[in-house]
Each structure stands twice: as structure tokens, then as C-alpha cells.
Enzyme design. Structure first.
Site, short mmCIF file in Angstrom:
data_model
loop_
_atom_site.label_atom_id
_atom_site.label_comp_id
_atom_site.label_asym_id
_atom_site.label_seq_id
_atom_site.Cartn_x
_atom_site.Cartn_y
_atom_site.Cartn_z
N GLU A 56 6.46 10.50 10.61
CA GLU A 56 6.67 10.10 12.01
C GLU A 56 5.66 10.78 12.94
O GLU A 56 5.06 10.12 13.80
CB GLU A 56 8.10 10.44 12.44
CG GLU A 56 8.37 10.36 13.93
CD GLU A 56 8.19 8.98 14.53
OE1 GLU A 56 8.08 8.88 15.77
OE2 GLU A 56 8.15 7.99 13.77
N HIS A 59 2.20 9.38 12.62
CA HIS A 59 2.06 8.10 13.33
C HIS A 59 1.81 8.33 14.81
O HIS A 59 0.99 7.64 15.43
CB HIS A 59 3.32 7.26 13.13
CG HIS A 59 3.29 5.93 13.81
ND1 HIS A 59 2.25 5.04 13.65
CD2 HIS A 59 4.16 5.34 14.67
CE1 HIS A 59 2.49 3.95 14.36
NE2 HIS A 59 3.63 4.12 15.00
N HIS A 121 7.99 -3.91 18.39
CA HIS A 121 7.07 -2.79 18.19
C HIS A 121 5.90 -3.21 17.29
O HIS A 121 4.73 -2.92 17.59
CB HIS A 121 7.84 -1.62 17.56
CG HIS A 121 7.18 -0.30 17.69
ND1 HIS A 121 6.71 0.20 18.89
CD2 HIS A 121 6.89 0.66 16.78
CE1 HIS A 121 6.19 1.39 18.71
NE2 HIS A 121 6.28 1.69 17.43
N HIS A 215 12.69 -16.77 7.72
CA HIS A 215 11.32 -16.25 7.63
C HIS A 215 10.54 -16.96 6.52
O HIS A 215 9.36 -17.26 6.68
CB HIS A 215 11.36 -14.75 7.37
CG HIS A 215 10.01 -14.11 7.27
ND1 HIS A 215 9.07 -14.19 8.28
CD2 HIS A 215 9.41 -13.41 6.27
CE1 HIS A 215 7.97 -13.55 7.91
NE2 HIS A 215 8.15 -13.08 6.70
N HIS A 276 1.71 -6.02 2.20
CA HIS A 276 2.17 -7.16 3.00
C HIS A 276 1.74 -7.00 4.46
O HIS A 276 1.25 -7.96 5.09
CB HIS A 276 3.69 -7.25 2.90
CG HIS A 276 4.26 -8.58 3.30
ND1 HIS A 276 3.92 -9.76 2.68
CD2 HIS A 276 5.15 -8.92 4.26
CE1 HIS A 276 4.58 -10.76 3.23
NE2 HIS A 276 5.33 -10.28 4.21
#
Length: 306
Positions: A56, A59, A121, A215, A276
Site C-alpha cells: 500500500e 503504491h 479508482h 462483464h 489482465h
């Protein structure tokens, strides 16, 4: 001018790293690694580091670096290219979405947000990458980048093809948002097996299964639209950039579908999720570049038919 483009290129690379690192945070469930503390981590600069805290906080560091580079590019462009409105808008767009992205990230840390909001986000992170990439492309146009013929921008794009490309971009963004929602919902494995969902052609259309299946359907239609774009663009002998871009889009979309199929087949792990994310970011970058190529450049001469 080469120094400016080098900084812009570095900004694009850092934006890509931020996108992938954000996917790492989500995939490893490390969003709470620093507790309800921002910009500090667990209320201090030097907390007791564990895996989630490292992921975290890393990032946050990468995102902060992206913000600093965006400011540098924006100020630099405003000073040395003040007459180029489009370039300045792209640079400002990068800065704007970085700030928006940072604010959304801080809000998620300080107060839990619903999955529908958290999915934004990732969508905003793609826009950060898009604007940073297009600034680099715009700066490179003046140097006649190696992948373009010198006269290629003199051939304007027909309105039909422009609508097709921009429509695909808008639709893709919605499908990407839905995919981000599926991930935040924890529904990546709601459909087992592929291409069927839990052995059914049409599963229950509600809850996690419904979101996952929606999706899949969205991605299937995206494949059809990309194929149509490639089929149209392959005839544009006057626009090598559009033909090559459409071919890259098709290749990346095929790879993206294959990587998505790995999840329900039992290969859902950090590596496949990063793959992905990386592929959809690459596809989105190519699609954004195609959108940029449809913008008018100078006086129009002979229209390229769709």
C-alpha cells in the site's frame, strides 16, 4: 525539447507502474495495509512494515512520483510551448486526473467506500495514463516519430470512422469499469468454467454471478467492435498509423480475453491479475492513441473513407 519528451516519457512509465501497482494492492487486498491513515502509514512515516503495508505505501510513493512528474510536465509545457493549446490541455488533463485519483484514494483510506465508487479508482488511473501517454505522443509528433510517415497526418479521418473509434473507446471504458467493479466485489470467480458460466449458457442475472456474466457479455461485444474496427482500418492504405493501431488493438484484445479466461479455469492469482490489468492498459493506450489520430491536424484535404 528532447529533455521535455524524456520527462514526459518517464511520467508515462510511472503512470503505468502506478496502474499495475494499484492492481497489486487490490488483488492482494492490501488497501488497508496502512490503516485509516493518509498520507502517513499507520500514523507514522516508519511503521512496522508488513506485506500489506509495503504494498500500500509503495503504491502511494509511486502515485506521488507520478504527481510530481505531472506538475513538472505541465509547467514545462506551459513555458516552452505556450501557443499549443491541445498539448497544454493534455498536460493539464494528466495533472487533473492525478489529483482526482489521489483524492479518491485518500477518501478510500479515511472512510470505506462502496464497491461502485472504488471501481472508479481504476477507471481514473487509466485516464491518468491516457493523458500522460498522449502528451508524449504529441511531443513526438514534432519529431516525426518513426512509426509514422511524414505525410500521414495530412490525411484526415472520415466522420464515420472517427465515430466508430470514439464509440469503441467510450464503450470499452464502461466494460473496464464493470470489470473493476467485479474485482472489488470479489466476484472474479463467481463464474467457473469458460465460456459457459457455472455450466450454464445464461446463469442467474443478479448478484456476483450476474455482475461477472455481464462483464463477459460486455467483453464479447467489445471483441466484435474491435474486429469491425480492424476490418475497416485495414483498407486505409493512406493511413499506416491507423491500420497498425487497429491491428495492435485487435492483438491486445485477443490476449486480454485469453488472460480473462484464465480466471474461471482455475488460474486466478496475482500474476494473472497483473497480466489482465497490463493488457487492458495497453489496449486502452492504443485505443486512446487512435482517438488522438482522429483529431483534425491542420487544413483538411482528402478525406479517408471509412
Amino acid at each position: 525539447m528532447k529533455a521535455l519528451r524524456a520527462v514526459s516519457l518517464a511520467n508515462t512509465a510511472v503512470m503505468l507502474l502506478a496502474v499495475l501497482w494499484g492492481a497489486w494492492v487490490t488483488s492482494s487486498d492490501s488497501g488497508d495495509g496502512c490503516g485509516a491513515s493518509w498520507p502517513l502509514c499507520k500514523g507514522t512515516f516508519m511503521p512496522d512494515w508488513d506485506y500489506a503495508a509495503i504494498v500500500e505505501f509503495g503504491h502511494r510513493v509511486v502515485s506521488a512520483l507520478a504527481g510530481l512528474l505531472s506538475v513538472a510536465v505541465l509547467v514545462w509545457v506551459a513555458r516552452v510551448r505556450p501557443s499549443e493549446t491541445r498539448l497544454k490541455r493534455l498536460a493539464f488533463g494528466t495533472f487533473f486526473f492525478v489529483v482526482l485519483q489521489g483524492g479518491l484514494g485518500a477518501a478510500a483510506v479515511l472512510r470505506p467506500q462502496p464497491d461502485l465508487v472504488m471501481a472508479l479508482h481504476f477507471g481514473f488511473s487509466l485516464l491518468c495514463f491516457t493523458f500522460a501517454l498522449l502528451v508524449t505522443v504529441a511531443l513526438g509528433q514534432g519529431e516525426r516519430a518513426a512509426f509514422q510517415r511524414p505525410d500521414v497526418s495530412a490525411q484526415p479521418v472520415a466522420p464515420g470512422l472517427r465515430t466508430q473509434i470514439w464509440g469503441l473507446a467510450v464503450y470499452t471504458y464502461l466494460v473496464v469499469y464493470l470489470g473493476a467493479y467485479v474485482r472489488h466485489l470479489g466476484a472474479s470467480m463467481a463464474c467457473t468454467g469458460w465460456p459457459l458460466c457455472n455450466g450454464e449458457l445464461i446463469p442467474p442475472l443478479y448478484g456476483p454471478v450476474g455482475a461477472n456474466f455481464a462483464h463477459r457479455l460486455g467483453a464479447a461485444l467489445a471483441v466484435v467492435l474491435v474486429l469491425r474496427l480492424w476490418w475497416t482500418a485495414r483498407r486505409l492504405t493512406e493511413r499506416d498509423d491507423l491500420r497498425r493501431g487497429a491491428a495492435w488493438a485487435l492483438a491486445l484484445m485477443a490476449a486480454q480475453v485469453a488472460s480473462g479466461a484464465l480466471f474461471p479455469l482455475g488460474y486466478l492469482n496475482l500474476l494473472t491479475q497483473l497480466l489482465h490489468t497490463g493488457l487492458i492498459t495497453g489496449f486502452w493506450g492504443v485505443l486512446s492513441y487512435l482517438c488522438y489520430l482522429t483529431l483534425p491536424v491542420g487544413r483538411e484535404t482528402v478525406a479517408v473513407s471509412a
